[in-house]
Design an enzyme around this catalytic site. Structure first.
Site, PDB file in Angstrom:
ATOM      1  N   THR A  88      16.117  -7.180  44.740  1.00 15.92           N
ATOM      2  CA  THR A  88      16.888  -8.294  45.318  1.00 15.92           C
ATOM      3  C   THR A  88      17.960  -8.812  44.357  1.00 15.92           C
ATOM      4  O   THR A  88      18.709  -9.716  44.709  1.00 15.92           O
ATOM      5  CB  THR A  88      15.928  -9.461  45.644  1.00 15.92           C
ATOM      6  OG1 THR A  88      15.151  -9.712  44.461  1.00 15.92           O
ATOM      7  CG2 THR A  88      15.013  -9.134  46.803  1.00 15.92           C
ATOM      8  N   GLY A  89      18.003  -8.269  43.146  1.00 18.41           N
ATOM      9  CA  GLY A  89      18.923  -8.785  42.127  1.00 18.41           C
ATOM     10  C   GLY A  89      20.317  -8.193  42.240  1.00 18.41           C
ATOM     11  O   GLY A  89      20.594  -7.346  43.107  1.00 18.41           O
TER      12      GLY A  89
ATOM     13  N   HIS B  52      33.491  -5.974  33.343  1.00 16.94           N
ATOM     14  CA  HIS B  52      33.719  -6.358  31.954  1.00 16.94           C
ATOM     15  C   HIS B  52      34.990  -5.657  31.438  1.00 16.94           C
ATOM     16  O   HIS B  52      35.226  -4.482  31.743  1.00 16.94           O
ATOM     17  CB  HIS B  52      32.560  -5.921  31.064  1.00 16.94           C
ATOM     18  CG  HIS B  52      31.264  -6.633  31.333  1.00 16.94           C
ATOM     19  ND1 HIS B  52      31.163  -7.750  32.128  1.00 16.94           N
ATOM     20  CD2 HIS B  52      30.003  -6.385  30.871  1.00 16.94           C
ATOM     21  CE1 HIS B  52      29.906  -8.153  32.153  1.00 16.94           C
ATOM     22  NE2 HIS B  52      29.182  -7.338  31.403  1.00 16.94           N
TER      23      HIS B  52
ATOM     24  N   LYS C 218      23.280  -5.642  20.271  1.00 13.76           N
ATOM     25  CA  LYS C 218      22.938  -4.533  21.180  1.00 13.76           C
ATOM     26  C   LYS C 218      24.034  -3.467  21.122  1.00 13.76           C
ATOM     27  O   LYS C 218      23.757  -2.271  21.124  1.00 13.76           O
ATOM     28  CB  LYS C 218      22.839  -5.038  22.630  1.00 13.76           C
ATOM     29  CG  LYS C 218      21.552  -5.762  22.958  1.00 13.76           C
ATOM     30  CD  LYS C 218      21.595  -6.276  24.398  1.00 13.76           C
ATOM     31  CE  LYS C 218      20.472  -7.264  24.630  1.00 13.76           C
ATOM     32  NZ  LYS C 218      20.544  -7.877  25.968  1.00 13.76           N
TER      33      LYS C 218
ATOM     34  N   ARG D 245       8.708 -14.722  45.010  1.00 17.86           N
ATOM     35  CA  ARG D 245       9.687 -15.491  45.802  1.00 17.86           C
ATOM     36  C   ARG D 245      10.321 -14.660  46.914  1.00 17.86           C
ATOM     37  O   ARG D 245      10.658 -15.177  47.969  1.00 17.86           O
ATOM     38  CB  ARG D 245      10.839 -15.989  44.895  1.00 17.86           C
ATOM     39  CG  ARG D 245      10.465 -16.942  43.818  1.00 17.86           C
ATOM     40  CD  ARG D 245      11.706 -17.310  42.983  1.00 17.86           C
ATOM     41  NE  ARG D 245      12.159 -16.216  42.107  1.00 17.86           N
ATOM     42  CZ  ARG D 245      11.652 -15.934  40.909  1.00 17.86           C
ATOM     43  NH1 ARG D 245      10.692 -16.685  40.425  1.00 17.86           N
ATOM     44  NH2 ARG D 245      12.113 -14.931  40.175  1.00 17.86           N
ATOM     45  N   SER D 246      10.489 -13.369  46.664  1.00 19.33           N
ATOM     46  CA  SER D 246      11.206 -12.520  47.634  1.00 19.33           C
ATOM     47  C   SER D 246      10.267 -11.719  48.536  1.00 19.33           C
ATOM     48  O   SER D 246      10.731 -11.051  49.464  1.00 19.33           O
ATOM     49  CB  SER D 246      12.099 -11.524  46.894  1.00 19.33           C
ATOM     50  OG  SER D 246      12.991 -12.210  46.074  1.00 19.33           O
TER      51      SER D 246
ATOM     52  N   SER E 122      28.955 -11.848  36.685  1.00 17.45           N
ATOM     53  CA  SER E 122      27.907 -11.052  37.352  1.00 17.45           C
ATOM     54  C   SER E 122      27.004 -10.369  36.330  1.00 17.45           C
ATOM     55  O   SER E 122      25.909  -9.926  36.665  1.00 17.45           O
ATOM     56  CB  SER E 122      28.534 -10.005  38.272  1.00 17.45           C
ATOM     57  OG  SER E 122      29.280  -9.078  37.507  1.00 17.45           O
ATOM     58  N   GLY E 123      27.452 -10.280  35.084  1.00 15.66           N
ATOM     59  CA  GLY E 123      26.625  -9.725  34.016  1.00 15.66           C
ATOM     60  C   GLY E 123      25.396 -10.582  33.749  1.00 15.66           C
ATOM     61  O   GLY E 123      24.425 -10.126  33.149  1.00 15.66           O
TER      62      GLY E 123
ATOM     63  N   CYS F 119      25.353  -3.204  29.499  1.00 16.66           N
ATOM     64  CA  CYS F 119      26.628  -2.913  30.172  1.00 16.66           C
ATOM     65  C   CYS F 119      27.817  -2.869  29.210  1.00 16.66           C
ATOM     66  O   CYS F 119      28.703  -2.012  29.335  1.00 16.66           O
ATOM     67  CB  CYS F 119      26.882  -3.939  31.270  1.00 16.66           C
ATOM     68  SG  CYS F 119      26.423  -5.615  30.824  1.00 16.66           S
TER      69      CYS F 119
ATOM     70  N   GLN G  30      33.505 -10.676  29.293  1.00 19.31           N
ATOM     71  CA  GLN G  30      32.436 -10.260  30.200  1.00 19.31           C
ATOM     72  C   GLN G  30      32.334 -11.154  31.436  1.00 19.31           C
ATOM     73  O   GLN G  30      32.336 -12.391  31.351  1.00 19.31           O
ATOM     74  CB  GLN G  30      31.105 -10.207  29.438  1.00 19.31           C
ATOM     75  CG  GLN G  30      31.135  -9.123  28.373  1.00 19.31           C
ATOM     76  CD  GLN G  30      29.829  -8.931  27.617  1.00 19.31           C
ATOM     77  OE1 GLN G  30      29.857  -8.787  26.407  1.00 19.31           O
ATOM     78  NE2 GLN G  30      28.700  -8.911  28.301  1.00 19.31           N
TER      79      GLN G  30
HETATM   80  N1  NAP Z   1      24.053  -7.785  35.683  1.00 16.62           N
HETATM   81  C1  NAP Z   1      24.499  -6.804  34.892  1.00 16.62           C
HETATM   82  O1  NAP Z   1      25.710  -6.543  34.808  1.00 16.62           O
HETATM   83  C2  NAP Z   1      23.524  -6.000  34.080  1.00 16.62           C
HETATM   84  C3  NAP Z   1      24.003  -4.884  33.384  1.00 16.62           C
HETATM   85  C4  NAP Z   1      23.111  -4.110  32.607  1.00 16.62           C
HETATM   86  C5  NAP Z   1      21.803  -4.494  32.538  1.00 16.62           C
HETATM   87  N2  NAP Z   1      21.359  -5.594  33.199  1.00 16.62           N
HETATM   88  C6  NAP Z   1      19.953  -5.955  33.081  1.00 16.62           C
HETATM   89  O2  NAP Z   1      19.320  -5.687  34.349  1.00 16.62           O
HETATM   90  C7  NAP Z   1      18.272  -6.643  34.563  1.00 16.62           C
HETATM   91  C8  NAP Z   1      18.498  -7.321  35.911  1.00 16.62           C
HETATM   92  O3  NAP Z   1      19.761  -7.962  35.893  1.00 16.62           O
HETATM   93  P1  NAP Z   1      20.418  -8.597  37.195  1.00 16.62           P
HETATM   94  O4  NAP Z   1      21.781  -8.968  36.757  1.00 16.62           O
HETATM   95  O5  NAP Z   1      20.232  -7.729  38.381  1.00 16.62           O
HETATM   96  O6  NAP Z   1      19.537  -9.951  37.354  1.00 16.62           O
HETATM   97  P2  NAP Z   1      19.222 -10.787  38.668  1.00 16.62           P
HETATM   98  O7  NAP Z   1      20.350 -10.752  39.621  1.00 16.62           O
HETATM   99  O8  NAP Z   1      18.743 -12.106  38.177  1.00 16.62           O
HETATM  100  O9  NAP Z   1      17.989 -10.006  39.339  1.00 16.62           O
HETATM  101  C9  NAP Z   1      16.692  -9.976  38.732  1.00 16.62           C
HETATM  102  C10 NAP Z   1      15.724  -9.198  39.604  1.00 16.62           C
HETATM  103  O10 NAP Z   1      14.454  -9.229  38.951  1.00 16.62           O
HETATM  104  C11 NAP Z   1      13.491  -9.783  39.841  1.00 16.62           C
HETATM  105  N3  NAP Z   1      12.493 -10.576  39.107  1.00 16.62           N
HETATM  106  C12 NAP Z   1      12.704 -11.698  38.369  1.00 16.62           C
HETATM  107  N4  NAP Z   1      11.513 -12.172  37.907  1.00 16.62           N
HETATM  108  C13 NAP Z   1      10.565 -11.349  38.386  1.00 16.62           C
HETATM  109  C14 NAP Z   1       9.159 -11.311  38.270  1.00 16.62           C
HETATM  110  N5  NAP Z   1       8.483 -12.227  37.569  1.00 16.62           N
HETATM  111  N6  NAP Z   1       8.483 -10.305  38.892  1.00 16.62           N
HETATM  112  C15 NAP Z   1       9.141  -9.370  39.605  1.00 16.62           C
HETATM  113  N7  NAP Z   1      10.485  -9.349  39.756  1.00 16.62           N
HETATM  114  C16 NAP Z   1      11.185 -10.322  39.147  1.00 16.62           C
HETATM  115  C17 NAP Z   1      14.279 -10.690  40.766  1.00 16.62           C
HETATM  116  O11 NAP Z   1      13.532 -10.920  41.947  1.00 16.62           O
HETATM  117  P3  NAP Z   1      13.730 -12.286  42.813  1.00 16.62           P
HETATM  118  O12 NAP Z   1      15.014 -12.098  43.570  1.00 16.62           O
HETATM  119  O13 NAP Z   1      12.541 -12.277  43.685  1.00 16.62           O
HETATM  120  O14 NAP Z   1      13.783 -13.411  41.836  1.00 16.62           O
HETATM  121  C18 NAP Z   1      15.524  -9.841  40.992  1.00 16.62           C
HETATM  122  O15 NAP Z   1      15.259  -8.832  41.937  1.00 16.62           O
HETATM  123  C19 NAP Z   1      18.285  -7.588  33.357  1.00 16.62           C
HETATM  124  O16 NAP Z   1      17.362  -7.154  32.399  1.00 16.62           O
HETATM  125  C20 NAP Z   1      19.697  -7.438  32.820  1.00 16.62           C
HETATM  126  O17 NAP Z   1      19.782  -7.716  31.448  1.00 16.62           O
HETATM  127  C21 NAP Z   1      22.198  -6.346  33.976  1.00 16.62           C
END
Ligand code: NAP
Length: 335
Positions: free
Chosen positions: A11-12, A241, A212, A39-40, A158-159, A128, A155
């Protein structure tokens, strides 16, 4: 073919693109599971013409699941991944938690695809800001050996996930309306501002996001000799980014040579004509799986320096696309 594939964090912000890519790239699978937090649980999401119900992330859900592509917060990845691996699942992980574990390959398929064969159940995808930089410096390193990199990032919100995007939208609307807005994930207003800190303080004044870029680059290239000085900045851009990169090589690389090297590198596209006002920007990189390079020029301050500008969709090549490419390599290696 993996019979059953799970998208964890479905869902993220990243999970949404992973779902989209599994469909558009026709990833072969028989069954798919979407997992997220409690939650989801129960939400219904369409996938390949079917309605899939999101399940709560629990260890038992991985029984019979061959592959998981995961994008959750670090502490969630820390806790559930060993339990999934114990049940025979291979996990491609987007979080930062496992990347520097010596038993875990850190893979950018255009750079070190062979590393996937060394996995013990977990393969990590880089941060990223690292991915687009290593893609850009790879052909220069091969041709002239990169000694030093000075990089400043710009950056997108959305990151920081779904909450980061919400902060930009709501914070900007509130500012324009002259209203107050309480930011969920940034320490200062991001609307009409830049924040020169991403992550916590980590080492000698550098942040965790900056370190990182150093540690992950060394691991991906298997070369600790590359000197890197990063500055990571959050800017009020919705997605993609940008990075200003200065590279010093042992052997001089001219602008013309660099343009050819970049153009020949899979995953890179050169957009570079200052006269015609052509260069990459977040609005042109948005939605692309490729990393765009422009403003290629000689460093005026050092003989072997080369400066350029690099833009990449952080949710795609910076995260989801890279993870799905790793999954495709795993899939091919099973044939
Ligand atoms: N955004 C980027 O550009 C990017 C790039 C590279 C790496 N990342 C990494 O990828 C990961 C996710 O990033 P995102 O940007 O997609 O974050 P996000 O939009 O906040 O999504 C987080 C996801 O994790 C789930 N989640 C959170 N807490 C949880 C729990 N306790 N148990 C199970 N699922 C849980 C959330 O579910 P709910 O919707 O139910 O809360 C959601 O599906 C992070 O580690 C981030 O550092 C992100």
């Amino acid at each position: 073919m993996f019979d059953s594939v799970a998208v964890v964090g479905a869902t993220g912000a990243v999970g949404t693109i992973i779902r989209e890519l599994l469909q558009s790239r026709r990833f072969p699978l028989r069954e798919i599971k979407f997992l997220a937090s409690r939650r989801s649980a129960g939400k219904r999401i369409r996938f390949a013409g079917e309605e899939i119900t999101v399940e709560e992330l629990r260890a038992e859900v991985f029984e019979g699941v061959g592959l998981a592509i995961s994008s959750t917060p670090d502490e969630v990845a820390r806790d559930f991944i060993p339990q999934a691996v114990e049940r025979g699942c291979v996990v491609v992980d987007e979080s930062g938690y496992w990347r520097m574990d010596p038993k875990v390959p850190l893979v950018v398929p255009e750079i070190n695809p062979e590393a996937i064969h060394d996995h013990q159940g977990i393969i990590a995808s880089p941060n990223c800001s690292t991915t687009q930089m290593v893609l850009a410096i790879k052909p220069l390193h091969d041709a002239g050996r990169v000694r030093r990199v000075v990089v400043s990032t710009y950056q997108a919100t959305s990151g920081a996930g779904v909450a980061g995007s919400r902060d930009l939208e709501k914070g900007t609307a509130a500012k324009l309306a002259g209203e107050e807005y309480s930011y969920e994930c940034f320490p200062y207003p991001i609307a009409f501002n830049c924040i020169p800190q991403i992550g916590s303080h980590k080492h000698k004044g550098y942040t965790s996001e900056e370190m990182k870029m150093v540690y992950e680059t060394h691991k991906i290239f298997d070369d600790d000799s590359i000197q890197i000085c990063p500055t990571c900045v959050r800017v009020p851009v919705a997605n993609c980014h940008s990075e200003s990169i200065l590279v010093e090589t042992e052997k001089k690389i001219t602008v013309e040579q660099a343009r050819e090297l970049f153009a020949a590198m899979p995953g890179l596209v050169v957009v570079d004509n200052i006269e015609e006002k052509l260069y990459p920007m977040p609005i042109t990189g948005d939605g692309s799986d490729e990393t765009l390079i422009g403003r290629i020029r000689e460093d005026l301050s050092s003989p072997n320096g080369l400066a350029f500008w690099c833009v990449s969709d952080n949710l795609r090549k910076g995260a989801a696309t890279n993870a799905v490419q790793i999954a495709e390599l795993l899939q091919e290696s099973r044939r």
